[in-house]
Design a protein around this motif. Sequence first.
Motif, PDB file in Angstrom:
ATOM      1  N   LEU A 247     -26.757   2.446  61.016  1.00  0.00           N
ATOM      2  CA  LEU A 247     -27.946   2.244  61.831  1.00  0.00           C
ATOM      3  C   LEU A 247     -27.600   2.204  63.321  1.00  0.00           C
ATOM      4  CD1 LEU A 247     -30.915   1.979  61.098  1.00  0.00           C
ATOM      5  CD2 LEU A 247     -30.670  -0.506  61.198  1.00  0.00           C
ATOM      6  N   ILE A 248     -26.450   1.627  63.638  1.00  0.00           N
ATOM      7  CA  ILE A 248     -25.979   1.605  65.029  1.00  0.00           C
ATOM      8  C   ILE A 248     -25.802   3.040  65.537  1.00  0.00           C
ATOM      9  CG2 ILE A 248     -23.998   1.046  66.504  1.00  0.00           C
ATOM     10  CD1 ILE A 248     -23.651  -1.502  64.788  1.00  0.00           C
ATOM     11  N   ARG A 249     -25.222   3.878  64.694  1.00  0.00           N
ATOM     12  CA  ARG A 249     -25.020   5.280  65.070  1.00  0.00           C
ATOM     13  C   ARG A 249     -26.338   6.027  65.176  1.00  0.00           C
ATOM     14  NH1 ARG A 249     -23.343   7.062  60.568  1.00  0.00           N
ATOM     15  NH2 ARG A 249     -25.384   7.983  60.149  1.00  0.00           N
ATOM     16  N   GLU A 250     -27.199   5.869  64.177  1.00  0.00           N
ATOM     17  CA  GLU A 250     -28.452   6.620  64.120  1.00  0.00           C
ATOM     18  C   GLU A 250     -29.378   6.277  65.282  1.00  0.00           C
ATOM     19  OE1 GLU A 250     -31.137   9.378  62.481  1.00  0.00           O
ATOM     20  OE2 GLU A 250     -29.051   8.970  61.911  1.00  0.00           O
ATOM     21  N   LEU A 251     -29.408   5.015  65.676  1.00  0.00           N
ATOM     22  CA  LEU A 251     -30.296   4.566  66.746  1.00  0.00           C
ATOM     23  C   LEU A 251     -29.627   4.570  68.118  1.00  0.00           C
ATOM     24  CD1 LEU A 251     -31.956   1.582  64.846  1.00  0.00           C
ATOM     25  CD2 LEU A 251     -33.021   3.781  65.409  1.00  0.00           C
ATOM     26  N   GLU A 252     -28.373   5.032  68.149  1.00  0.00           N
ATOM     27  CA  GLU A 252     -27.603   5.124  69.397  1.00  0.00           C
ATOM     28  C   GLU A 252     -27.531   3.773  70.115  1.00  0.00           C
ATOM     29  OE1 GLU A 252     -29.470   8.287  71.597  1.00  0.00           O
ATOM     30  OE2 GLU A 252     -28.572   9.837  70.345  1.00  0.00           O
ATOM     31  N   LEU A 253     -27.182   2.759  69.346  1.00  0.00           N
ATOM     32  CA  LEU A 253     -27.066   1.416  69.898  1.00  0.00           C
ATOM     33  C   LEU A 253     -25.680   1.221  70.516  1.00  0.00           C
ATOM     34  CD1 LEU A 253     -28.670  -0.635  66.964  1.00  0.00           C
ATOM     35  CD2 LEU A 253     -29.809   0.500  68.887  1.00  0.00           C
ATOM     36  N   LYS A 254     -25.624   0.486  71.613  1.00  0.00           N
ATOM     37  CA  LYS A 254     -24.368   0.219  72.312  1.00  0.00           C
ATOM     38  C   LYS A 254     -24.080  -1.272  72.285  1.00  0.00           C
ATOM     39  CE  LYS A 254     -24.119   4.563  73.458  1.00  0.00           C
ATOM     40  NZ  LYS A 254     -23.156   5.470  72.772  1.00  0.00           N
ATOM     41  N   LYS A 255     -22.805  -1.621  72.227  1.00  0.00           N
ATOM     42  CA  LYS A 255     -22.440  -3.032  72.185  1.00  0.00           C
ATOM     43  C   LYS A 255     -22.820  -3.714  73.492  1.00  0.00           C
ATOM     44  CE  LYS A 255     -18.883  -6.162  70.583  1.00  0.00           C
ATOM     45  NZ  LYS A 255     -17.594  -6.269  69.878  1.00  0.00           N
ATOM     46  N   ASN A 256     -23.432  -4.885  73.378  1.00  0.00           N
ATOM     47  CA  ASN A 256     -23.868  -5.650  74.553  1.00  0.00           C
ATOM     48  C   ASN A 256     -23.086  -6.965  74.581  1.00  0.00           C
ATOM     49  OD1 ASN A 256     -25.212  -7.176  76.489  1.00  0.00           O
ATOM     50  ND2 ASN A 256     -27.209  -6.307  75.993  1.00  0.00           N
ATOM     51  N   THR A 257     -22.088  -7.042  75.427  1.00  0.00           N
ATOM     52  CA  THR A 257     -21.203  -8.208  75.475  1.00  0.00           C
ATOM     53  C   THR A 257     -21.848  -9.418  76.139  1.00  0.00           C
ATOM     54  OG1 THR A 257     -20.216  -7.406  77.539  1.00  0.00           O
ATOM     55  CG2 THR A 257     -19.135  -6.761  75.473  1.00  0.00           C
ATOM     56  N   ALA A 258     -23.023  -9.251  76.711  1.00  0.00           N
ATOM     57  CA  ALA A 258     -23.697 -10.366  77.372  1.00  0.00           C
ATOM     58  C   ALA A 258     -24.102 -11.447  76.372  1.00  0.00           C
ATOM     59  CB  ALA A 258     -24.923  -9.867  78.128  1.00  0.00           C
ATOM     60  N   TYR A 259     -24.121 -11.106  75.078  1.00  0.00           N
ATOM     61  CA  TYR A 259     -24.542 -12.061  74.065  1.00  0.00           C
ATOM     62  C   TYR A 259     -23.375 -12.770  73.380  1.00  0.00           C
ATOM     63  CZ  TYR A 259     -29.249 -10.191  74.531  1.00  0.00           C
ATOM     64  OH  TYR A 259     -30.476  -9.825  75.019  1.00  0.00           O
ATOM     65  N   ALA A 260     -22.152 -12.548  73.856  1.00  0.00           N
ATOM     66  CA  ALA A 260     -20.987 -13.200  73.252  1.00  0.00           C
ATOM     67  C   ALA A 260     -21.219 -14.710  73.189  1.00  0.00           C
ATOM     68  CB  ALA A 260     -19.743 -12.872  74.067  1.00  0.00           C
ATOM     69  N   PRO A 261     -20.779 -15.349  72.105  1.00  0.00           N
ATOM     70  CA  PRO A 261     -19.896 -14.863  71.050  1.00  0.00           C
ATOM     71  C   PRO A 261     -20.593 -14.105  69.922  1.00  0.00           C
ATOM     72  CG  PRO A 261     -20.418 -17.133  70.632  1.00  0.00           C
ATOM     73  CD  PRO A 261     -21.091 -16.785  71.929  1.00  0.00           C
ATOM     74  N   PHE A 262     -21.891 -13.848  70.047  1.00  0.00           N
ATOM     75  CA  PHE A 262     -22.592 -13.102  69.013  1.00  0.00           C
ATOM     76  C   PHE A 262     -22.397 -11.602  69.219  1.00  0.00           C
ATOM     77  CE2 PHE A 262     -24.815 -17.136  69.586  1.00  0.00           C
ATOM     78  CZ  PHE A 262     -24.679 -17.649  68.301  1.00  0.00           C
TER      79      PHE A 262
END
Length: 228
Positions: free
Chosen positions: A15-30
Amino acid sequence: MIYVMMALYQEAHGLIRELELKKNTAYAPFEVFDNESAGIRLVVTGVGEIAAAAATAAVCARDGADAADFLINIGCCAAANAGADSGCEPADRDMDSGYGAAYAAQIGDLYVCHKITEQATGKTFYPDILYRHPWKERELVTGMQPLQRAAAHGALYDMEAAAVYQAGIRFFSPDRMLFLKVVSDFGVAGQERMTAETLTGLLEQHVKEVAAFLTCLLYTSDAADDRL
């Protein structure tokens, strides 16, 4: 915004690939992946009720999620209706939902859950399914351990949904929460474990239809808001 909660990265990968989602480090540690222009934020919560509730509440509170948004929980589950095949008997016959052999779930089936029961407390929750979808519906039991025996004959079984619902209801109305589960097994035995490749493959076969559904859901909601 659509908030998608998934327990494991292996489940979320397609789903990450299909929707072209990018990691958002602003939500760390999540662990969060999103596509702001598409209006989708995916959270890898971790396994179990505590992890799922913590991640759901933290991300939604940080964003100020409200009744205009959606919460979708997607992941794998066990099918507890396989008792006859696995030698298991229902642990609680009072929870028998009446599904016969003709309705037995199969590995890879995707269901929308219309009733969620928290096994530890007996509490039940009812997502209000108002939007059209192409899948079958079934009830779900959320427990604290992987399914060893049939927890509720005819139901599905996972380890996160009830917690996601209880955290989510503080931000979303029941008609803005949906729970999609893909059958991965009929309960585990001994030290049996599901492989990462298996989990990825099970969700992968539904990625395109789920992605299309999420896009349609967001579009339909926006169009309805515009008419108000």
